[in-house]
Scaffold this active site. Structure first.
Site, mmCIF file in Angstrom:
data_model
loop_
_atom_site.group_PDB
_atom_site.id
_atom_site.type_symbol
_atom_site.label_atom_id
_atom_site.label_comp_id
_atom_site.label_asym_id
_atom_site.label_seq_id
_atom_site.Cartn_x
_atom_site.Cartn_y
_atom_site.Cartn_z
ATOM 1 N N TYR A 156 -0.058 -5.084 7.466
ATOM 2 C CA TYR A 156 0.735 -3.931 6.999
ATOM 3 C C TYR A 156 1.672 -3.430 8.112
ATOM 4 O O TYR A 156 2.849 -3.132 7.872
ATOM 5 C CB TYR A 156 -0.242 -2.846 6.570
ATOM 6 C CG TYR A 156 0.355 -1.608 5.958
ATOM 7 C CD1 TYR A 156 0.786 -1.589 4.637
ATOM 8 C CD2 TYR A 156 0.455 -0.423 6.693
ATOM 9 C CE1 TYR A 156 1.309 -0.432 4.065
ATOM 10 C CE2 TYR A 156 0.968 0.733 6.130
ATOM 11 C CZ TYR A 156 1.392 0.729 4.812
ATOM 12 O OH TYR A 156 1.903 1.873 4.258
ATOM 13 N N LYS A 160 5.670 -3.296 7.985
ATOM 14 C CA LYS A 160 6.380 -2.016 8.064
ATOM 15 C C LYS A 160 7.343 -1.964 9.260
ATOM 16 O O LYS A 160 8.362 -1.275 9.209
ATOM 17 C CB LYS A 160 5.378 -0.857 8.101
ATOM 18 C CG LYS A 160 4.645 -0.636 6.773
ATOM 19 C CD LYS A 160 5.609 -0.500 5.598
ATOM 20 C CE LYS A 160 5.000 0.163 4.391
ATOM 21 N NZ LYS A 160 5.909 0.147 3.211
HETATM 22 P P1 NAP Z 1 0.445 3.930 -4.133
HETATM 23 O O1 NAP Z 1 0.001 5.269 -4.624
HETATM 24 O O2 NAP Z 1 -0.583 2.882 -3.915
HETATM 25 O O3 NAP Z 1 1.586 3.390 -5.128
HETATM 26 C C1 NAP Z 1 2.173 2.146 -4.916
HETATM 27 C C2 NAP Z 1 2.769 1.665 -6.220
HETATM 28 O O4 NAP Z 1 3.389 0.380 -5.968
HETATM 29 C C3 NAP Z 1 1.719 1.452 -7.318
HETATM 30 O O5 NAP Z 1 2.150 2.049 -8.527
HETATM 31 C C4 NAP Z 1 1.652 -0.070 -7.424
HETATM 32 O O6 NAP Z 1 1.345 -0.547 -8.718
HETATM 33 C C5 NAP Z 1 3.061 -0.463 -7.062
HETATM 34 N N1 NAP Z 1 3.145 -1.882 -6.710
HETATM 35 C C6 NAP Z 1 2.261 -2.613 -5.965
HETATM 36 N N2 NAP Z 1 2.658 -3.886 -5.899
HETATM 37 C C7 NAP Z 1 3.806 -3.984 -6.609
HETATM 38 C C8 NAP Z 1 4.671 -5.062 -6.918
HETATM 39 N N3 NAP Z 1 4.425 -6.315 -6.470
HETATM 40 N N4 NAP Z 1 5.763 -4.827 -7.686
HETATM 41 C C9 NAP Z 1 5.999 -3.573 -8.160
HETATM 42 N N5 NAP Z 1 5.214 -2.506 -7.895
HETATM 43 C C10 NAP Z 1 4.121 -2.719 -7.133
HETATM 44 O O7 NAP Z 1 1.229 4.049 -2.753
HETATM 45 P P2 NAP Z 1 1.937 5.313 -2.018
HETATM 46 O O8 NAP Z 1 0.929 5.931 -1.143
HETATM 47 O O9 NAP Z 1 2.676 6.129 -2.990
HETATM 48 O O10 NAP Z 1 2.947 4.518 -1.043
HETATM 49 C C11 NAP Z 1 4.279 4.222 -1.408
HETATM 50 C C12 NAP Z 1 4.976 3.539 -0.249
HETATM 51 O O11 NAP Z 1 4.901 4.356 0.928
HETATM 52 C C13 NAP Z 1 4.347 2.203 0.143
HETATM 53 O O12 NAP Z 1 5.354 1.301 0.564
HETATM 54 C C14 NAP Z 1 3.454 2.582 1.307
HETATM 55 O O13 NAP Z 1 3.196 1.478 2.130
HETATM 56 C C15 NAP Z 1 4.303 3.641 1.977
HETATM 57 N N6 NAP Z 1 3.529 4.560 2.817
HETATM 58 C C16 NAP Z 1 2.532 5.339 2.288
HETATM 59 C C17 NAP Z 1 1.833 6.202 3.127
HETATM 60 C C18 NAP Z 1 0.733 7.093 2.616
HETATM 61 O O14 NAP Z 1 0.094 7.767 3.445
HETATM 62 N N7 NAP Z 1 0.465 7.172 1.328
HETATM 63 C C19 NAP Z 1 2.143 6.268 4.483
HETATM 64 C C20 NAP Z 1 3.157 5.461 4.998
HETATM 65 C C21 NAP Z 1 3.854 4.608 4.143
HETATM 66 P P3 NAP Z 1 -0.169 -0.943 -9.137
HETATM 67 O O15 NAP Z 1 -0.904 0.330 -9.228
HETATM 68 O O16 NAP Z 1 -0.032 -1.645 -10.445
HETATM 69 O O17 NAP Z 1 -0.692 -1.820 -8.030
#
Ligand code: NAP
Length: 259
Positions: A156, A160
């Site tokens: 990851y 990133k």
């Molecule tokens: P999340 O709640 O897990 O949501 C991610 C979404 O992406 C889910 O709806 C998932 O669908 C979808 N997804 C996964 N694989 C996919 C694919 N191949 N094609 C299309 N959609 C896909 O994540 P989040 O926390 O909102 O994070 C969003 C972004 O911010 C990510 O890139 C994450 O790495 C980044 N981020 C998050 C945090 C944090 O603390 N939350 C911190 C830093 C960066 P499914 O449910 O069907 O798998």
């Protein structure tokens, strides 16, 4: 006039979490929105929720796998056909497959690279054809504070930080065509992704959030709206002199971690 009146925005992984928060923000500020997510049904559900919560909003659900070229091309073509164009792309879809290096499988390395890095590449390549033709486009990529290194996240973290190099390079390549490419690197954001991490660590969700809140200067965790605000700024015309940059939105959590 709202900042995104007449604009069409695609947000990947927008069925929930940061993506849904960001899609909602664009809709609140006048954009028509495509909620792209893996399953058509969850993308449709999210689009319906958004239309219900934002009066006058226009949103469609698009089921697509960002790591698959044919799926991406069909999805972008569908957005252009159904909404009438594309002006903003947010590469937000993400997954985690955490493990220490000696236990990290080749499959979990490839999966994480496929969604984050290849996904951003394929989506941006498909959108840039339209952006270049119209001499206008905004791309915002989701990086993470984990790009700076995080135990158990070699895959990851590499993806990133890769996003940041991708962002800088496209800033150079696409700037002459009126296209801005930037990234946001969130700290701890309360979503299902971080709830799943708590579960993996056998911790209560609230306890895990409180622990993370204590470790940053503003003494709270982030929420999807915090990231949506930064993404919307970078995708707006107010940020047209900013490109290739990564903005850390982490409550100051990475301050003081430099050498
Ligand atoms: P999340 O709640 O897990 O949501 C991610 C979404 O992406 C889910 O709806 C998932 O669908 C979808 N997804 C996964 N694989 C996919 C694919 N191949 N094609 C299309 N959609 C896909 O994540 P989040 O926390 O909102 O994070 C969003 C972004 O911010 C990510 O890139 C994450 O790495 C980044 N981020 C998050 C945090 C944090 O603390 N939350 C911190 C830093 C960066 P499914 O449910 O069907 O798998």
């Amino acid at each position: 006039m709202a900042r995104f009146d007449g604009r069409i925005a695609v947000v990947t992984g927008a069925a929930r979490g940061i993506g849904f928060g960001t899609a909602t923000r664009f809709a609140e500020e006048g954009a028509a929105v495509a909620i792209l997510d893996l399953a058509q049904e969850s993308a449709d559900d999210a689009a319906a929720r958004l239309v219900e919560s934002v009066p006058g909003a226009r949103a469609i659900g698009v089921g697509a796998d960002v790591s698959n070229a044919a799926s991406v091309d069909a999805a972008v073509a569908r957005v252009v056909e159904e909404l009438g164009g594309i002006h903003v792309l947010v590469n937000n879809a993400g997954i985690t497959r955490d493990n220490l290096l000696f236990k990290l499988t080749e499959e979990d390395w490839d999966l994480v690279m496929g969604v984050h890095l290849k996904g951003a590449f394929l989506m941006t390549k498909a959108a840039q054809k339209h952006f270049v033709e119209q001499r206008y486009g905004k791309v915002v990529n989701l990086s993470s504070i984990s790009s700076l290194g995080n135990r158990g996240q070699a895959n990851y973290s590499a993806a990133k930080m890769g996003i940041q190099g991708f962002t800088r390079t496209l800033g150079i390549e696409l700037g002459p065509f009126g296209i801005n490419v930037n990234a946001v690197a969130p700290g701890f954001i309360a979503t299902e992704m971080t709830d799943a991490t708590a579960a993996r660590l056998n911790m209560d969700v609230e306890e895990f959030r409180a622990l993370n809140a204590q470790s940053n200067p503003v003494r709270r965790v982030g929420f999807p709206a915090d990231i949506a605000a930064a993404v919307a700024f970078l995708a707006s015309d107010e940020a047209s002199y900013i490109t290739g940059q990564t903005l850390y939105v982490d409550g100051g959590g990475t301050l003081g971690s430099g050498m």
